[in-house]
Design an enzyme around this catalytic site. Structure first.
Site, PDB file in Angstrom:
ATOM      1  N   HIS A  50       3.661   9.338   4.797  1.00 15.58           N
ATOM      2  CA  HIS A  50       4.470   8.238   5.335  1.00 15.58           C
ATOM      3  C   HIS A  50       5.807   8.755   5.855  1.00 15.58           C
ATOM      4  O   HIS A  50       6.229   8.430   6.970  1.00 15.58           O
ATOM      5  CB  HIS A  50       4.745   7.201   4.234  1.00 15.58           C
ATOM      6  CG  HIS A  50       3.569   6.355   3.882  1.00 15.58           C
ATOM      7  ND1 HIS A  50       2.790   5.714   4.823  1.00 15.58           N
ATOM      8  CD2 HIS A  50       3.048   6.007   2.664  1.00 15.58           C
ATOM      9  CE1 HIS A  50       1.843   5.016   4.208  1.00 15.58           C
ATOM     10  NE2 HIS A  50       1.976   5.192   2.906  1.00 15.58           N
ATOM     11  N   HIS A  75       0.558  11.480  -0.283  1.00 17.01           N
ATOM     12  CA  HIS A  75       0.471  10.155   0.343  1.00 17.01           C
ATOM     13  C   HIS A  75       1.847   9.719   0.858  1.00 17.01           C
ATOM     14  O   HIS A  75       2.000   9.363   2.033  1.00 17.01           O
ATOM     15  CB  HIS A  75      -0.070   9.147  -0.672  1.00 17.01           C
ATOM     16  CG  HIS A  75      -0.258   7.770  -0.123  1.00 17.01           C
ATOM     17  ND1 HIS A  75      -1.493   7.249   0.187  1.00 17.01           N
ATOM     18  CD2 HIS A  75       0.639   6.777   0.173  1.00 17.01           C
ATOM     19  CE1 HIS A  75      -1.349   6.019   0.645  1.00 17.01           C
ATOM     20  NE2 HIS A  75      -0.064   5.713   0.638  1.00 17.01           N
ATOM     21  N   GLU A  76       2.855   9.766  -0.014  1.00 23.44           N
ATOM     22  CA  GLU A  76       4.200   9.357   0.390  1.00 23.44           C
ATOM     23  C   GLU A  76       4.808  10.354   1.360  1.00 23.44           C
ATOM     24  O   GLU A  76       5.569   9.971   2.257  1.00 23.44           O
ATOM     25  CB  GLU A  76       5.096   9.201  -0.849  1.00 23.44           C
ATOM     26  CG  GLU A  76       4.575   8.235  -1.898  1.00 23.44           C
ATOM     27  CD  GLU A  76       4.246   6.862  -1.351  1.00 23.44           C
ATOM     28  OE1 GLU A  76       4.821   6.470  -0.307  1.00 23.44           O
ATOM     29  OE2 GLU A  76       3.393   6.173  -1.948  1.00 23.44           O
ATOM     30  N   ASP A 119      -0.935  -0.627   2.848  1.00 23.44           N
ATOM     31  CA  ASP A 119      -0.644  -0.034   4.160  1.00 23.44           C
ATOM     32  C   ASP A 119      -1.604  -0.570   5.219  1.00 23.44           C
ATOM     33  O   ASP A 119      -1.185  -0.922   6.331  1.00 23.44           O
ATOM     34  CB  ASP A 119      -0.770   1.486   4.096  1.00 23.44           C
ATOM     35  CG  ASP A 119       0.163   2.100   3.071  1.00 23.44           C
ATOM     36  OD1 ASP A 119       1.268   1.572   2.891  1.00 23.44           O
ATOM     37  OD2 ASP A 119      -0.216   3.108   2.448  1.00 23.44           O
TER      38      ASP A 119
END
Length: 334
Positions: free
Chosen positions: A134, A130-131, A208
């Site tokens: 980003h 997930h990170e 988000d």
């Protein structure tokens, strides 16, 4: 009072829009002075003021710290200095170092680490991708803010975070920058779907999606960036008193909602397409986050650059991690 006495009454508020009009008549509070957050020179001066009686090590460069704290108020900078001094005292140091100041900056910008939190390996892996999503979108998308730090260490209410900081003070945002910011927001959810499948996406993208929707709505309602809505402003919603800001027809309201949805869906598809194109780089970032938990912005950019330059898509930085010879990394929300 006589006019010769020179009496001046000063008031302060964070919400001038809710003041009674009678207070703002000539002869009363008839002059408004905006006090914005300090610019980079002002931040440096404030830091110098609060560290004047503090023992700083030679490596503590306040000009660099000032450039890395855009948007912070004077009170937040004072708190930063205090937290850095506490960290140095806790570590039994005679001087406050740049490491202490950077620690305090991350504490204010990203929140405190929840080191006692127990995270399963499956959740750590999901958070890492997930990170990583980003961070990857931020690195390869034109107009996106540079990555300052990426971590899967829980901070505050988040399981992980990618912090971005502008290179200089920003006074306005371009359309390109807003679109890039939405794409970065969508990168986490897109990475989850790409790696784990649509049925295994998590609730970690809630903030988000909220941020991306906020940007899209501002583009449509405030900044005239939708061709279907046109160069007009629609202040929908309610003000601080609970009353509607403006009257909008149901047809226009539906059109605005449709445009906001189009903006966010287009952003998600761009993020998903980009991650598919750079899937090997996403894997490298996730692996590095799993191994070291926290990466600096420069380490993230090194992994992206080396992974894209490698034919196999596996960076030498990642190979060093896997072989165990890599150095430890110093310690978008999910």
């Amino acid at each position: 009072f006589a006019s010769s006495e020179g009496l001046i009454v000063i008031g302060a508020t964070n919400f001038p829009e809710i003041l009674d009009k009678a207070l703002l008549r000539p002869g009363r509070f008839d002059r408004q002075i905006e006090v914005p957050n300090p610019d980079v020179k002002g931040r440096e001066d404030i830091l110098k003021l609060h560290t004047a009686k503090m023992q700083l090590s030679p490596d503590a460069h306040l000009d660099i710290l000032a450039r890395g704290t855009p948007g912070l108020s004077g009170a937040e900078l004072a708190s930063l200095v205090n937290k850095a001094a506490c960290k140095a005292a806790k570590d039994d140091k005679s001087h406050v170092t740049m490491t202490d100041l950077e620690y305090a900056k991350d504490l204010i910008l990203m929140g405190a680490e929840r080191s006692a939190a127990h995270i399963t390996e499956d959740n750590r892996r999901v958070t890492a991708f997930h990170e990583g999503g980003h961070a990857l979108i931020a690195c390869v998308t034109e107009g996106a803010l540079p990555v300052h730090k990426a971590t899967i260490v829980p901070r505050g209410g988040a399981l992980g975070m990618v912090m971005q900081l502008p290179e200089a003070d920003m006074t306005s945002w371009s359309r390109r920058q807003m679109i890039a910011e939405m794409d970065v927001c969508m990168g986490g959810r897109a990475a989850e779907e790409l790696v784990f499948g649509e049925l295994n996406i998590t609730s970690g993208a809630s903030s988000d999606l909220e941020r991306a929707t906020q940007i899209a709505r501002s583009m449509v309602e405030k900044y005239g960036m939708s061709s279907k809505i046109g160069l007009v402003t629609h202040n929908s919603g309610v003000d601080r008193r609970g009353s509607e800001k403006s009257q909008i027809s149901e047809e226009t309201r539906c059109l605005i909602d449709a445009e906001v949805r189009r903006f966010t869906e287009d952003s998600y598809q761009r993020a998903l397409t980009t991650l598919k194109k750079h899937r090997a780089t996403l894997n490298a970032l996730a692996a590095a986050l799993i191994d070291h938990e926290t990466l600096t912005g420069q380490q993230v950019r090194d992994i992206v650059r080396e992974s894209q330059a490698s034919r196999t898509g596996v960076s030498s930085w990642l190979r060093r991690l896997v072989s165990g010879s890599g150095e430890g990394a110093e310690g978008r929300q999910r």
